[in-house]
Design a protein around this motif. Structure first.
Motif, PDB file in Angstrom:
ATOM      1  N   LYS A   1       9.208   8.019  -2.840  1.00 46.65           N
ATOM      2  CA  LYS A   1       8.870   6.846  -2.048  1.00 46.65           C
ATOM      3  C   LYS A   1       7.388   6.850  -1.727  1.00 46.65           C
ATOM      4  CE  LYS A   1      13.321   6.313   0.207  1.00 46.65           C
ATOM      5  NZ  LYS A   1      14.006   6.155   1.479  1.00 46.65           N
ATOM      6  N   GLY A   2       6.840   5.673  -1.602  1.00 47.22           N
ATOM      7  CA  GLY A   2       5.435   5.523  -1.242  1.00 47.22           C
ATOM      8  C   GLY A   2       4.968   4.133  -1.614  1.00 47.22           C
ATOM      9  N   LYS A   3       3.880   3.695  -0.991  1.00 38.09           N
ATOM     10  CA  LYS A   3       3.367   2.355  -1.233  1.00 38.09           C
ATOM     11  C   LYS A   3       2.005   2.375  -1.915  1.00 38.09           C
ATOM     12  CE  LYS A   3       5.734   0.465   2.775  1.00 38.09           C
ATOM     13  NZ  LYS A   3       5.592  -0.215   4.054  1.00 38.09           N
ATOM     14  N   ILE A   4       1.426   3.551  -2.058  1.00 31.36           N
ATOM     15  CA  ILE A   4       0.062   3.667  -2.574  1.00 31.36           C
ATOM     16  C   ILE A   4       0.025   4.708  -3.687  1.00 31.36           C
ATOM     17  CG2 ILE A   4      -2.301   4.352  -1.971  1.00 31.36           C
ATOM     18  CD1 ILE A   4      -1.669   3.478   0.905  1.00 31.36           C
ATOM     19  N   TYR A   5      -0.761   4.414  -4.714  1.00 33.81           N
ATOM     20  CA  TYR A   5      -1.059   5.431  -5.718  1.00 33.81           C
ATOM     21  C   TYR A   5      -2.573   5.533  -5.838  1.00 33.81           C
ATOM     22  CZ  TYR A   5      -2.046   1.820  -9.270  1.00 33.81           C
ATOM     23  OH  TYR A   5      -2.562   0.769  -9.975  1.00 33.81           O
ATOM     24  N   SER A   6      -3.079   6.656  -6.264  1.00 33.35           N
ATOM     25  CA  SER A   6      -4.515   6.867  -6.316  1.00 33.35           C
ATOM     26  C   SER A   6      -4.875   7.546  -7.632  1.00 33.35           C
ATOM     27  CB  SER A   6      -4.948   7.744  -5.137  1.00 33.35           C
ATOM     28  OG  SER A   6      -6.343   7.977  -5.199  1.00 33.35           O
ATOM     29  N   VAL A   7      -5.624   6.837  -8.456  1.00 41.64           N
ATOM     30  CA  VAL A   7      -6.075   7.379  -9.737  1.00 41.64           C
ATOM     31  C   VAL A   7      -7.459   6.818 -10.040  1.00 41.64           C
ATOM     32  CG1 VAL A   7      -3.759   7.609 -10.709  1.00 41.64           C
ATOM     33  CG2 VAL A   7      -5.010   5.492 -11.060  1.00 41.64           C
TER      34      VAL A   7
END
Length: 51
Positions: free
Chosen positions: A9-15
């Motif tokens: 679960k999560g609302k943000i991804y960072s790449v």
């Protein structure tokens, strides 16, 4: 060898999408799923933290 653990679960991804041409298949598929989910869930927000 170390492994990356990604929460379900999560609302943000960072790449750093500037490196997308160097990603392996599973990584590219994961980011594509974050951006354009096919299961009806909302897309995740991108957060890039860098210099």
């Amino acid at each position: 060898m170390s492994y990356l653990h990604i929460p379900k679960k999560g609302k943000i991804y960072s790449v750093n999408e500037g490196n997308a041409k160097n990603w392996d298949g599973p990584t590219a598929k994961f980011v594509e799923k974050c951006k354009f989910p096919k299961d009806g869930s909302p897309a995740k927000s991108l957060r890039y933290i860098g210099r």
